[in-house]
Design an enzyme around this catalytic site. Structure first.
Site, PDB file in Angstrom:
ATOM      1  N   GLU A  39      16.130  -3.610  -0.380  1.00  0.00           N
ATOM      2  CA  GLU A  39      14.703  -3.361  -0.170  1.00  0.00           C
ATOM      3  C   GLU A  39      14.149  -3.971   1.110  1.00  0.00           C
ATOM      4  O   GLU A  39      13.292  -3.394   1.756  1.00  0.00           O
ATOM      5  CB  GLU A  39      13.900  -3.893  -1.371  1.00  0.00           C
TER       6      GLU A  39
ATOM      7  N   ASP B  43      16.272  -4.238  -6.049  1.00  0.00           N
ATOM      8  CA  ASP B  43      16.073  -5.256  -7.095  1.00  0.00           C
ATOM      9  C   ASP B  43      16.309  -4.696  -8.493  1.00  0.00           C
ATOM     10  O   ASP B  43      16.083  -3.508  -8.749  1.00  0.00           O
ATOM     11  CB  ASP B  43      14.647  -5.818  -7.022  1.00  0.00           C
TER      12      ASP B  43
ATOM     13  N   TYR C 140      16.503 -14.340  -9.396  1.00  0.00           N
ATOM     14  CA  TYR C 140      15.421 -13.352  -9.398  1.00  0.00           C
ATOM     15  C   TYR C 140      14.244 -13.839 -10.225  1.00  0.00           C
ATOM     16  O   TYR C 140      14.411 -14.323 -11.334  1.00  0.00           O
ATOM     17  CB  TYR C 140      15.938 -12.016  -9.938  1.00  0.00           C
TER      18      TYR C 140
END
Length: 349
Positions: free
Chosen positions: A9, A96, A321
């Site tokens: 991303e 993600d 994350y």
């Protein structure tokens, strides 16, 4: 020679994971979403401009089918990705591992239309071990996650386009209202009505700062003539009276001042000391909400600022994350933390 194209991303994330991958892997960034619902009239395709639903970008007459376009600022990104794909023998979509990331991977598939083997690559942390494991455990795109994100986006548009103008008029310009904000506005209205209906009550209490043998401590008036002194939790916020069945004593200002005057002349005694063992357990690892709460409480950061910082730390490989409700820590992180404590403070810690 095999050439694998990996799409992530952000450029920072691309830079971080590139050093963990073999030399025949090329890592590029999609810069977030590459397709979205049109943001204004200029982005609506001419073929549907006359349709009543075109303004919101969701076809409400055909099972709420979304109208996706490539925004002007993303056209160069898409072109660069298409050019890079020409030389690739394999495509890995490493966005993600959340609804947004899954959706971005699906949109990339729809736009790029790859004719080479394409797999979804996911990882919770950007370490060599995690990246190698992700390479060995690629999967297909999870369409349930994609549809969940798509539903959220459509709800945002259906609610937001109708509610946002009201916020501009009543609150401030350029505010955005979606599926979450519309509920928040409702909660604010409800709380404001409760506030207006609130009946206030006053009560007093006494505290004393005491000193003995260089030990200072605070004492609070708890009862008077064996009757408990009332505090804030004893009152009904709707009526301003004591809650039903509550027999505590409401201390008035005059009586509190009279007690203060009389007690100041008396000798104070400690009649009983109780010692109780307490157990303190370490707090669990951060989830998204607890991270935001602590950052606001201790650093006065807004939720947006906190998540921007966390995203940067994640992309550089410093944290796992952060968009999660899970308090699970990787074995690698636990082991590293234990080794750090052992080397800095000793085994007993």
């Amino acid at each position: 020679m095999d050439h694998t194209l990996v799409i992530v991303e952000s450029p920072t994330k691309a830079k971080t994971i590139r050093k963990f991958l073999p030399s025949n892997y090329e890592v590029l960034a999609s810069m977030g979403h590459v397709r979205d619902l049109p943001k204004g009239a200029a982005e609506i395709p001419a073929s549907v401009k006359k349709e009543k639903w075109s303004r919101i970008g969701v076809n409400t007459t055909e099972d709420f089918e979304p109208l996706y376009i490539v925004p002007k600022e993303k056209k160069k990104v898409v072109k660069d990705l298409k050019n890079a794909l020409k030389d690739a023998t394999q495509l890995l979509l490493a966005t993600d591992e959340d609804r947004e990331g899954e959706s971005i991977s699906w949109h990339l598939m729809q736009i790029l239309k790859p004719k080479i083997p394409t797999r979804r690559m996911v990882f919770h942390e950007i370490t060599k071990k995690a990246i190698n494991k992700a390479l060995d455990e690629t999967r297909e795109i999870d369409m349930e996650l994609v549809q969940a994100q798509e539903t959220r986006r459509i709800l945002d548009r259906l609610f937001g386009y109708e509610l946002s103008p009201l916020l501009w008029k009543k609150v401030a310009p350029r505010l955005s209202a979606g599926r979450v904000q519309s509920v928040s506005v409702r909660l604010l209205v409800k709380k404001e009505r409760e506030r207006r209906a609130f009946k206030k009550a006053s009560y007093w209490g006494l505290k004393a700062s005491l000193l003995k043998d260089n030990i200072s401590f605070e004492s609070k008036l708890f009862s008077l003539d064996d009757q408990k002194i009332s505090n804030g939790s004893d009152f009904d916020e709707k009526t301003g009276n004591l809650k039903k069945g509550n027999k505590s004593l409401i201390l008035t200002e005059d009586r509190a001042k009279s007690l203060l005057k009389n007690l100041s002349k008396e000798k104070w005694k400690v009649l009983k000391v109780e010692k109780k063992p307490t157990i303190r357990k370490p707090v669990p690892p951060f989830t998204t909400s607890t991270l935001q709460q602590e950052a606001n409480r201790k650093l006065r950061l807004s939720a947006r600022e906190t998540m921007r910082c966390a995203q940067g730390l994640y992309e550089k490989g410093f944290i796992t994350y952060m968009r999660t409700d899970s308090v699970h820590l990787s074995e690698q992180a636990i082991r590293a933390a234990r080794e750090c404590v052992n080397s800095k403070y000793g085994k007993e810690y």
